[in-house]
Design a protein around this motif. Structure first.
Motif, mmCIF file in Angstrom:
data_model
loop_
_atom_site.group_PDB
_atom_site.id
_atom_site.type_symbol
_atom_site.label_atom_id
_atom_site.label_comp_id
_atom_site.label_asym_id
_atom_site.label_seq_id
_atom_site.Cartn_x
_atom_site.Cartn_y
_atom_site.Cartn_z
ATOM 1 N N LEU A 180 0.837 -1.194 0.000
ATOM 2 C CA LEU A 180 0.000 0.000 0.000
ATOM 3 C C LEU A 180 0.871 1.243 0.000
ATOM 4 O O LEU A 180 1.786 1.359 0.827
ATOM 5 C CB LEU A 180 -0.866 0.031 1.266
ATOM 6 C CG LEU A 180 -2.056 -0.913 1.373
ATOM 7 C CD1 LEU A 180 -2.490 -1.008 2.822
ATOM 8 C CD2 LEU A 180 -3.200 -0.410 0.530
ATOM 9 N N PHE B 227 -2.437 5.980 0.066
ATOM 10 C CA PHE B 227 -3.622 5.124 0.006
ATOM 11 C C PHE B 227 -3.935 4.551 1.388
ATOM 12 O O PHE B 227 -5.093 4.437 1.784
ATOM 13 C CB PHE B 227 -3.384 3.991 -0.997
ATOM 14 C CG PHE B 227 -4.648 3.367 -1.533
ATOM 15 C CD1 PHE B 227 -5.422 4.030 -2.461
ATOM 16 C CD2 PHE B 227 -5.052 2.104 -1.119
ATOM 17 C CE1 PHE B 227 -6.583 3.463 -2.976
ATOM 18 C CE2 PHE B 227 -6.203 1.523 -1.619
ATOM 19 C CZ PHE B 227 -6.971 2.210 -2.555
ATOM 20 N N PHE B 228 -2.877 4.200 2.137
ATOM 21 C CA PHE B 228 -3.064 3.686 3.495
ATOM 22 C C PHE B 228 -3.694 4.752 4.375
ATOM 23 O O PHE B 228 -4.652 4.484 5.112
ATOM 24 C CB PHE B 228 -1.721 3.232 4.066
ATOM 25 C CG PHE B 228 -1.794 2.776 5.499
ATOM 26 C CD1 PHE B 228 -2.477 1.628 5.845
ATOM 27 C CD2 PHE B 228 -1.172 3.509 6.503
ATOM 28 C CE1 PHE B 228 -2.551 1.204 7.166
ATOM 29 C CE2 PHE B 228 -1.234 3.097 7.823
ATOM 30 C CZ PHE B 228 -1.918 1.937 8.153
ATOM 31 N N GLU C 73 -5.503 7.325 3.511
ATOM 32 C CA GLU C 73 -6.888 7.577 3.114
ATOM 33 C C GLU C 73 -7.806 6.442 3.568
ATOM 34 O O GLU C 73 -8.963 6.674 3.902
ATOM 35 C CB GLU C 73 -6.974 7.755 1.602
ATOM 36 C CG GLU C 73 -6.335 9.053 1.111
ATOM 37 C CD GLU C 73 -6.400 9.196 -0.400
ATOM 38 O OE1 GLU C 73 -6.933 8.272 -1.066
ATOM 39 O OE2 GLU C 73 -5.935 10.221 -0.927
ATOM 40 N N SER C 74 -7.298 5.221 3.589
ATOM 41 C CA SER C 74 -8.107 4.063 3.977
ATOM 42 C C SER C 74 -8.407 4.063 5.470
ATOM 43 O O SER C 74 -9.449 3.563 5.895
ATOM 44 C CB SER C 74 -7.407 2.756 3.588
ATOM 45 O OG SER C 74 -7.237 2.674 2.184
ATOM 46 N N GLU D 284 -13.548 2.949 -3.710
ATOM 47 C CA GLU D 284 -14.179 3.169 -2.406
ATOM 48 C C GLU D 284 -14.465 1.840 -1.706
ATOM 49 O O GLU D 284 -14.285 1.725 -0.487
ATOM 50 C CB GLU D 284 -15.480 3.953 -2.588
ATOM 51 C CG GLU D 284 -15.294 5.403 -2.998
ATOM 52 C CD GLU D 284 -14.930 5.580 -4.467
ATOM 53 O OE1 GLU D 284 -14.543 6.700 -4.844
ATOM 54 O OE2 GLU D 284 -15.035 4.600 -5.236
ATOM 55 N N LYS E 8 -11.156 0.470 -0.385
ATOM 56 C CA LYS E 8 -10.730 1.204 0.812
ATOM 57 C C LYS E 8 -11.532 0.770 2.036
ATOM 58 O O LYS E 8 -10.990 0.628 3.141
ATOM 59 C CB LYS E 8 -10.877 2.711 0.604
ATOM 60 C CG LYS E 8 -9.811 3.327 -0.280
ATOM 61 C CD LYS E 8 -10.015 4.833 -0.379
ATOM 62 C CE LYS E 8 -8.958 5.469 -1.258
ATOM 63 N NZ LYS E 8 -9.183 6.931 -1.418
ATOM 64 N N SER E 9 -12.829 0.554 1.840
ATOM 65 C CA SER E 9 -13.678 0.115 2.945
ATOM 66 C C SER E 9 -13.257 -1.272 3.439
ATOM 67 O O SER E 9 -13.178 -1.518 4.647
ATOM 68 C CB SER E 9 -15.144 0.108 2.499
ATOM 69 O OG SER E 9 -15.990 -0.301 3.541
ATOM 70 N N LEU F 179 -10.268 -2.576 3.093
ATOM 71 C CA LEU F 179 -8.957 -2.428 3.723
ATOM 72 C C LEU F 179 -9.094 -1.935 5.150
ATOM 73 O O LEU F 179 -8.384 -2.387 6.051
ATOM 74 C CB LEU F 179 -8.083 -1.458 2.918
ATOM 75 C CG LEU F 179 -7.415 -2.023 1.672
ATOM 76 C CD1 LEU F 179 -6.771 -0.894 0.870
ATOM 77 C CD2 LEU F 179 -6.366 -3.062 2.042
ATOM 78 N N GLN F 180 -10.014 -1.002 5.371
ATOM 79 C CA GLN F 180 -10.207 -0.486 6.728
ATOM 80 C C GLN F 180 -10.652 -1.609 7.659
ATOM 81 O O GLN F 180 -10.145 -1.731 8.788
ATOM 82 C CB GLN F 180 -11.235 0.644 6.721
ATOM 83 C CG GLN F 180 -11.342 1.353 8.059
ATOM 84 C CD GLN F 180 -12.275 2.550 7.995
ATOM 85 O OE1 GLN F 180 -13.431 2.447 8.415
ATOM 86 N NE2 GLN F 180 -11.805 3.672 7.491
#
Length: 290
Positions: A97, A101-102, A104-105, A156, A159-160, A162-163
């Motif tokens: 990552l 990007f990390f 933002e996630s 999106e 990212k969701s 990943l979170q």
């Protein structure tokens, strides 16, 4: 003397055309297929990996680590890796990552930072069987979503996911961190207590002396402890959290730069702009447009 080369998502993509989102995320479904560098490299991204077979030895910041099946590997941006030695049957899965990007996630969930900081000094940890299965399931679901280029909300959705993955990994790290095997040294305890204080107070308090007073130690002792564990100064950690919050607010809110300056207790918008440019390399308005 030339600068040390970095390992980034972009550089890895030149060697492995796996499932990816631009130069921000790369899924690695066969770690053994990646050619290993023959010289020290600095991480320019976050690596999360799971060993599925065989063994491996390598160094992170000159300290050697041994990886076995069920081990999770977390290598953070800025750390230096070298001296790789893999068994013939060594393999695994992983993801890389970019720092942006990390961030933002995980925007808005600073409390996970102290858990990931634990991994900077413990980059190899053994997972339970159910945690291994969980991580594998996330990987395959992420791959499915990343490969679905027709999905209008592809980025999106990723990212969701990943979170959620990072929450579950952090839960495993929390368990390991509080196990009998990982008793904190005095310096580690000071460091983690300091980071927790910074996470709660960085928006309005940026004096190292204030944090030292809350911990009932001298500023010098705080500085020595933090530098011994993290190789960063206390001021550098404060700057990290402040600039991270600025980035998140600039990218994810409609607040004006003046409103952000007020919320983060800068004396004025101009001072915040100079601070941001010093640490990020561009003005807040330029960053908002990128």
């Amino acid at each position: 003397m030339t600068d040390m080369k970095e390992i980034t998502v972009a550089s890895a993509l030149q060697l492995h055309k796996g499932s990816h989102i631009e130069n921000d995320l790369l899924l690695l479904d066969a770690l053994a297929a990646l050619p290993l560098p023959e010289e020290p490299r600095r991480m320019g991204c976050l690596l999360l990996a799971l060993c599925t077979s065989g063994t491996a030895r390598y160094t992170v910041d000159t300290i050697q680590h041994v990886v076995r099946p069920k081990d999770i590997i977390i290598i953070s941006p800025g750390q230096v890796t070298d001296d790789y030695d893999l068994s013939e049957d060594c393999n695994g899965i992983g993801l890389m990552l970019s720092d942006r990007f990390f961030r933002e996630s995980i925007s808005g969930i600073h409390e996970l930072s102290s858990l990931f900081l634990f991994s900077k000094n413990h980059p190899v940890c053994e997972l339970r069987p159910e945690e291994v299965e969980m991580l594998s399931n996330y990987f395959h679901l992420l791959k499915q979503k990343v490969d679905n280029s027709d999905h209008h909300f592809r980025v999106e959705t990723v990212k969701s996911l990943l979170q959620t993955l990072i929450y579950d990994i952090s839960n495993a790290i929390y368990r390991i961190q509080n196990s009998e095997k990982h008793k904190h040294s005095r310096s580690e305890k000071i460091f983690f207590d300091y980071i927790e204080l910074v996470e709660r107070n960085f928006r309005h308090e940026r004096r190292v002396g204030w944090y030292a007073a809350q911990l009932n130690i001298t500023a010098k002792y705080l500085s020595e402890s933090v530098k011994a564990i993290s190789r960063r100064t206390p001021n550098a950690w404060i700057d990290y959290y402040v600039t991270l919050e600025m980035r998140v607010m600039l990218k994810n809110t409609a607040k004006s730069i003046k409103e952000i300056a007020n919320e983060l207790h800068f004396s004025n918008q101009s001072f915040m702009g100079k601070y941001f440019k010093e640490h990020v390399g561009m003005s807040p308005s330029q960053y908002r447009k990128t």
